[in-house]
Scaffold this active site. Structure first.
Site, mmCIF file in Angstrom:
data_model
loop_
_atom_site.group_PDB
_atom_site.id
_atom_site.type_symbol
_atom_site.label_atom_id
_atom_site.label_comp_id
_atom_site.label_asym_id
_atom_site.label_seq_id
_atom_site.Cartn_x
_atom_site.Cartn_y
_atom_site.Cartn_z
ATOM 1 N N ASP A 1 56.555 -25.426 -75.817
ATOM 2 C CA ASP A 1 56.262 -26.150 -74.571
ATOM 3 C C ASP A 1 54.953 -25.596 -73.998
ATOM 4 O OD1 ASP A 1 56.437 -27.647 -72.257
ATOM 5 O OD2 ASP A 1 58.011 -26.456 -71.349
ATOM 6 N N ARG B 1 73.817 -27.460 -74.893
ATOM 7 C CA ARG B 1 73.331 -26.945 -76.182
ATOM 8 C C ARG B 1 74.145 -27.489 -77.346
ATOM 9 N NH1 ARG B 1 69.723 -22.735 -75.079
ATOM 10 N NH2 ARG B 1 70.217 -21.409 -73.302
ATOM 11 N N LYS C 1 56.060 -30.140 -77.919
ATOM 12 C CA LYS C 1 55.707 -31.068 -76.837
ATOM 13 C C LYS C 1 54.210 -31.327 -76.867
ATOM 14 C CE LYS C 1 59.257 -30.382 -73.356
ATOM 15 N NZ LYS C 1 59.607 -29.883 -72.027
ATOM 16 N N ASP D 1 63.330 -23.120 -80.635
ATOM 17 C CA ASP D 1 63.714 -24.512 -80.433
ATOM 18 C C ASP D 1 62.522 -25.417 -80.144
ATOM 19 O OD1 ASP D 1 63.273 -23.320 -77.948
ATOM 20 O OD2 ASP D 1 65.164 -23.972 -77.037
#
Ligand code: IMP
Ligand code: MG
Length: 192
Positions: free
Chosen positions: A108, A171, A137, A105
């Site tokens: 990070d 979600r 990110k 997904d």
């Protein structure tokens, strides 16, 4: 924890609308087809976060491929990473001699994807390992890992929806959005 019976009322603002995401998936799928045409491809979807992304993306890729899923936990509630990556399976899928595309997904801190890639390369003999994420990110990563395919660059803020959760909820929202600040405050009080 949801404070209202409708998830949408806990959203402060939408970052990526459903149609924006789906249009981008068309382009990502075309790039993936171009890279893997004629090759033995295994897609490794990292659960639970990539479930919705992978489902929509794979249906846009008209290549013969194998789909495997991997269950990994790296966030244990809240919005900050524990830094610990836990593999829920004892063994990895059979990927020797195949090209592997890991689908997740979000990139990070990079700890999750770095840990998965290291184990794949150590324990199996894939021909190649590439990484595909919906979101990247913009921040300094804890681990050296980059995405070969990325849907969208976002700022360093916590997002939910389209597979991404806060305390395992949200979600199922069809878009990517940011929660109202009071949702985090309420969760902190109840110890979520
Ligand atoms: P990592 O920090 O790159 O290892 O990311 C680990 C996992 O944390 C991701 O696969 C997501 O499941 C989760 N995560 C990171 N950032 C967010 C976010 O903004 N919202 C929801 N989940 C996130
Ligand atoms: Mg998560």
């Amino acid at each position: 924890m949801a404070t209202d019976s409708l998830l949408i009322s806990n959203i402060d603002h939408i970052l990526l609308h459903e149609q924006t995401i789906l249009s981008r998936l068309d382009q990502m799928a075309a790039d993936i087809v171009q890279k893997y045409r004629g090759l033995d491809l295994t897609v490794l979807a990292v659960l639970n976060g990539s479930l919705i992304f992978a489902a929509d993306l794979l249906r846009r890729i008209p290549l013969p491929l194998k789909l495997e899923c991997l269950s990994v936990s790296s966030y244990h509630g809240g919005t900050s990473s524990t830094g610990v990556v836990t593999f829920d399976q004892l063994s990895f899928p059979e990927i020797a001699g195949r090209h592997v595309l890991i689908v997740d997904d979000i990139l990070d801190t990079g700890r999750t994807l770095s840990a998965i890639r290291s184990r794949l390369v150590q324990e199996s003999s894939p021909l190649s390992v590439s990484i595909c994420v919906l979101l990247r990110k913009q921040k300094t990563r804890d681990c050296e890992v980059e995405a070969d395919f990325a849907g969208f660059e976002i700022g360093d803020e916590f997002v939910v929806g389209y597979g991404l959760d806060f305390a395992e909820e949200y979600r199922n929202l069809p878009f990517v959005g940011v929660l109202k600040p009071e949702i985090f405050a309420a969760a902190a009080q109840t110890g979520v």
